[in-house]
Design a protein around this motif. Structure first.
Motif, PDB file in Angstrom:
ATOM      1  N   CYS A  25       0.827  -1.195   0.000  1.00 55.01           N
ATOM      2  CA  CYS A  25       0.000   0.000   0.000  1.00 55.01           C
ATOM      3  C   CYS A  25       0.870   1.257   0.000  1.00 55.01           C
ATOM      4  O   CYS A  25       1.815   1.376   0.767  1.00 55.01           O
ATOM      5  N   GLY A  26       0.554   2.172  -0.888  1.00 50.94           N
ATOM      6  CA  GLY A  26       1.289   3.426  -0.939  1.00 50.94           C
ATOM      7  C   GLY A  26       2.431   3.438  -1.935  1.00 50.94           C
ATOM      8  O   GLY A  26       3.021   4.472  -2.193  1.00 50.94           O
ATOM      9  N   TYR A  27       2.768   2.291  -2.510  1.00 50.79           N
ATOM     10  CA  TYR A  27       3.866   2.226  -3.463  1.00 50.79           C
ATOM     11  C   TYR A  27       3.373   2.238  -4.913  1.00 50.79           C
ATOM     12  O   TYR A  27       4.174   2.244  -5.834  1.00 50.79           O
ATOM     13  N   GLY A  28       2.051   2.177  -5.110  1.00 53.11           N
ATOM     14  CA  GLY A  28       1.497   2.201  -6.453  1.00 53.11           C
ATOM     15  C   GLY A  28       1.739   0.931  -7.239  1.00 53.11           C
ATOM     16  O   GLY A  28       1.723   0.933  -8.458  1.00 53.11           O
ATOM     17  N   MET A  29       1.962  -0.180  -6.540  1.00 48.08           N
ATOM     18  CA  MET A  29       2.285  -1.436  -7.205  1.00 48.08           C
ATOM     19  C   MET A  29       1.165  -2.464  -7.108  1.00 48.08           C
ATOM     20  O   MET A  29       1.271  -3.541  -7.675  1.00 48.08           O
ATOM     21  N   GLY A  30       0.096  -2.152  -6.417  1.00 45.83           N
ATOM     22  CA  GLY A  30      -0.951  -3.129  -6.144  1.00 45.83           C
ATOM     23  C   GLY A  30      -1.571  -3.751  -7.378  1.00 45.83           C
ATOM     24  O   GLY A  30      -1.717  -4.970  -7.459  1.00 45.83           O
ATOM     25  N   LEU A  31      -1.918  -2.943  -8.357  1.00 47.56           N
ATOM     26  CA  LEU A  31      -2.570  -3.465  -9.556  1.00 47.56           C
ATOM     27  C   LEU A  31      -1.599  -4.320 -10.370  1.00 47.56           C
ATOM     28  O   LEU A  31      -1.968  -5.371 -10.883  1.00 47.56           O
ATOM     29  N   SER A  32      -0.365  -3.886 -10.458  1.00 48.17           N
ATOM     30  CA  SER A  32       0.652  -4.638 -11.191  1.00 48.17           C
ATOM     31  C   SER A  32       0.897  -6.005 -10.553  1.00 48.17           C
ATOM     32  O   SER A  32       0.951  -7.034 -11.240  1.00 48.17           O
ATOM     33  N   ILE A  33       1.012  -6.017  -9.244  1.00 52.36           N
ATOM     34  CA  ILE A  33       1.231  -7.278  -8.519  1.00 52.36           C
ATOM     35  C   ILE A  33       0.005  -8.176  -8.630  1.00 52.36           C
ATOM     36  O   ILE A  33       0.126  -9.380  -8.839  1.00 52.36           O
ATOM     37  N   SER A  34      -1.180  -7.584  -8.503  1.00 49.49           N
ATOM     38  CA  SER A  34      -2.416  -8.358  -8.643  1.00 49.49           C
ATOM     39  C   SER A  34      -2.481  -9.014 -10.009  1.00 49.49           C
ATOM     40  O   SER A  34      -2.810 -10.202 -10.130  1.00 49.49           O
ATOM     41  N   TYR A  35      -2.174  -8.246 -11.037  1.00 42.97           N
ATOM     42  CA  TYR A  35      -2.214  -8.765 -12.406  1.00 42.97           C
ATOM     43  C   TYR A  35      -1.250  -9.946 -12.555  1.00 42.97           C
ATOM     44  O   TYR A  35      -1.613 -10.976 -13.118  1.00 42.97           O
ATOM     45  N   GLN A  36      -0.045  -9.799 -12.030  1.00 38.67           N
ATOM     46  CA  GLN A  36       0.944 -10.879 -12.104  1.00 38.67           C
ATOM     47  C   GLN A  36       0.452 -12.145 -11.413  1.00 38.67           C
ATOM     48  O   GLN A  36       0.555 -13.241 -11.961  1.00 38.67           O
ATOM     49  N   ILE A  37      -0.052 -12.000 -10.215  1.00 38.13           N
ATOM     50  CA  ILE A  37      -0.519 -13.165  -9.450  1.00 38.13           C
ATOM     51  C   ILE A  37      -1.677 -13.850 -10.176  1.00 38.13           C
ATOM     52  O   ILE A  37      -1.690 -15.073 -10.334  1.00 38.13           O
ATOM     53  N   THR A  39      -2.701 -13.627 -13.427  1.00 36.60           N
ATOM     54  CA  THR A  39      -2.438 -14.151 -14.774  1.00 36.60           C
ATOM     55  C   THR A  39      -1.331 -15.198 -14.808  1.00 36.60           C
ATOM     56  O   THR A  39      -1.498 -16.256 -15.393  1.00 36.60           O
ATOM     57  N   GLU A  40      -0.194 -14.903 -14.168  1.00 35.67           N
ATOM     58  CA  GLU A  40       0.953 -15.800 -14.266  1.00 35.67           C
ATOM     59  C   GLU A  40       0.860 -17.004 -13.327  1.00 35.67           C
ATOM     60  O   GLU A  40       1.195 -18.113 -13.703  1.00 35.67           O
ATOM     61  N   LYS A  41       0.434 -16.779 -12.115  1.00 39.61           N
ATOM     62  CA  LYS A  41       0.404 -17.861 -11.124  1.00 39.61           C
ATOM     63  C   LYS A  41      -0.859 -18.707 -11.201  1.00 39.61           C
ATOM     64  O   LYS A  41      -0.839 -19.886 -10.874  1.00 39.61           O
ATOM     65  N   HIS A  42      -1.978 -18.087 -11.600  1.00 35.76           N
ATOM     66  CA  HIS A  42      -3.254 -18.805 -11.587  1.00 35.76           C
ATOM     67  C   HIS A  42      -3.885 -18.989 -12.960  1.00 35.76           C
ATOM     68  O   HIS A  42      -4.953 -19.591 -13.069  1.00 35.76           O
ATOM     69  N   GLY A  43      -3.254 -18.454 -14.011  1.00 34.68           N
ATOM     70  CA  GLY A  43      -3.792 -18.623 -15.363  1.00 34.68           C
ATOM     71  C   GLY A  43      -5.127 -17.925 -15.583  1.00 34.68           C
ATOM     72  O   GLY A  43      -5.901 -18.315 -16.441  1.00 34.68           O
ATOM     73  N   GLY A  44      -5.379 -16.881 -14.820  1.00 35.07           N
ATOM     74  CA  GLY A  44      -6.645 -16.163 -14.923  1.00 35.07           C
ATOM     75  C   GLY A  44      -6.522 -14.884 -15.712  1.00 35.07           C
ATOM     76  O   GLY A  44      -5.553 -14.667 -16.436  1.00 35.07           O
ATOM     77  N   SER A  45      -7.514 -14.025 -15.550  1.00 31.46           N
ATOM     78  CA  SER A  45      -7.489 -12.737 -16.229  1.00 31.46           C
ATOM     79  C   SER A  45      -7.997 -11.645 -15.290  1.00 31.46           C
ATOM     80  O   SER A  45      -8.748 -11.908 -14.358  1.00 31.46           O
ATOM     81  N   LEU A  46      -7.542 -10.432 -15.551  1.00 27.53           N
ATOM     82  CA  LEU A  46      -7.957  -9.266 -14.783  1.00 27.53           C
ATOM     83  C   LEU A  46      -8.389  -8.207 -15.782  1.00 27.53           C
ATOM     84  O   LEU A  46      -7.621  -7.815 -16.653  1.00 27.53           O
ATOM     85  N   GLN A  47      -9.638  -7.782 -15.680  1.00 26.52           N
ATOM     86  CA  GLN A  47     -10.177  -6.776 -16.589  1.00 26.52           C
ATOM     87  C   GLN A  47     -10.637  -5.562 -15.787  1.00 26.52           C
ATOM     88  O   GLN A  47     -11.038  -5.692 -14.629  1.00 26.52           O
ATOM     89  N   CYS A  48     -10.591  -4.409 -16.417  1.00 28.82           N
ATOM     90  CA  CYS A  48     -11.069  -3.181 -15.784  1.00 28.82           C
ATOM     91  C   CYS A  48     -12.078  -2.509 -16.708  1.00 28.82           C
ATOM     92  O   CYS A  48     -11.806  -2.309 -17.891  1.00 28.82           O
ATOM     93  N   VAL A  49     -13.230  -2.197 -16.168  1.00 25.79           N
ATOM     94  CA  VAL A  49     -14.251  -1.446 -16.896  1.00 25.79           C
ATOM     95  C   VAL A  49     -14.395  -0.116 -16.158  1.00 25.79           C
ATOM     96  O   VAL A  49     -14.712  -0.084 -14.975  1.00 25.79           O
ATOM     97  N   SER A  50     -14.112   0.978 -16.860  1.00 25.00           N
ATOM     98  CA  SER A  50     -14.117   2.279 -16.220  1.00 25.00           C
ATOM     99  C   SER A  50     -14.891   3.286 -17.068  1.00 25.00           C
ATOM    100  O   SER A  50     -14.727   3.342 -18.284  1.00 25.00           O
ATOM    101  N   LEU A  51     -15.731   4.056 -16.407  1.00 28.87           N
ATOM    102  CA  LEU A  51     -16.487   5.115 -17.073  1.00 28.87           C
ATOM    103  C   LEU A  51     -16.233   6.424 -16.326  1.00 28.87           C
ATOM    104  O   LEU A  51     -16.309   6.455 -15.093  1.00 28.87           O
TER     105      LEU A  51
END
Length: 65
Positions: A25-37, A39-51
């Motif tokens: 928290c506070g380092y601005g890395m949360g989304l990047s780390i989440s995406y890695q975990i 996609t790479e570790k679990h073979g899943g996907s992370l999508q963002c829908v923003s308006l």
């Protein structure tokens, strides 16, 4: 319909993910780390829908093994 084992497994994953995100928290890395975990570790996907003015929705998909 998910089994009890699948639900517990999902909750354990999300709990672990939140602990990891909170530790960065506070380092601005949360989304990047989440995406890695997810996609790479679990073979899943992370999508963002923003308006503009509406906020953002994050969709996490992880395959059941």
């Amino acid at each position: 319909m998910k089994s009890i084992t699948q639900l517990i497994s999902s909750m354990a994953f999300l709990s672990t993910l939140m602990i990891i995100l909170n530790s960065y928290c506070g380092y601005g890395m949360g989304l990047s780390i989440s995406y890695q975990i997810i996609t790479e570790k679990h073979g899943g996907s992370l999508q963002c829908v923003s308006l503009p003015g509406q906020g953002a929705e994050f969709i996490i998909t992880i395959p059941i093994r």
